[in-house]
Design an enzyme around this catalytic site. Sequence first.
Site, PDB file in Angstrom:
ATOM      1  N   ASP A   6       0.858  -1.186   0.000  1.00  0.00           N
ATOM      2  CA  ASP A   6       0.000   0.000   0.000  1.00  0.00           C
ATOM      3  C   ASP A   6       0.891   1.232   0.000  1.00  0.00           C
ATOM      4  OD1 ASP A   6      -1.907   2.024   0.396  1.00  0.00           O
ATOM      5  OD2 ASP A   6      -3.092   0.802   1.774  1.00  0.00           O
ATOM      6  N   ARG A  40      -0.261   4.416  -0.653  1.00  0.00           N
ATOM      7  CA  ARG A  40      -1.077   5.631  -0.602  1.00  0.00           C
ATOM      8  C   ARG A  40      -0.620   6.575   0.509  1.00  0.00           C
ATOM      9  NH1 ARG A  40      -6.835   2.765  -0.372  1.00  0.00           N
ATOM     10  NH2 ARG A  40      -5.611   1.485   1.067  1.00  0.00           N
TER      11      ARG A  40
END
EC number: 3.5.4.25
Length: 197
Positions: A127, A129
């Site tokens: 991930d 983000r």
Amino acid sequence: MSEMLNHVASCRLPTEWGVFTMHGFEEANGQEHVALTVGNFSDGNPVLTRIHSECLTGDALFSRKCDCGPQLEAAMRAVQTEGRGIIVYLRQEGRGIGLINKIRAYHLQDQGMDTVEANLALGLPVDARDFRLAQSIYEYLGIRSVKLLTNNPEKIQTLKDAGINVVERIPLHVGENLENKRYLQTKADKLGHLMSE
């Protein structure tokens, strides 16, 4: 504004669920993000909010591999029903790995890997983000307190660390089907998403 994002423009956006105001923001590197708002936030009361990461396949192409499209629709409906709220739409496709890498990861998932295994096999982060971008948007709009539509505890912690008061987490369990059942289970088992309340 903040050093992360600059507000560029706003407009009226009529949708299937009602009229939003769409605000455009830009990072120094040119990456663009938007926020959809309804109502006024000047009273300081907690604002219903969803931080949604771009998912071309789910949001626009109606893929059944994920729950992203149904989550976005449910959030838009909830904000309109509430009469006040914000959807922060971050252009962080494929949990931040980009569209082409997402297609590569989907290919590996078609071969039997789960979403985490596929990213790792490609040498990519699970991930990538950055939810701090949402804090910059909240700052611009004067939002200090939120009711967050999410199953992802990382979003809650990131906002708290940025000084945003998360007064309530509202689960967003929509869009489960035979195609994404394993994906949703992987999000719970390996990414800590809260999928069962």
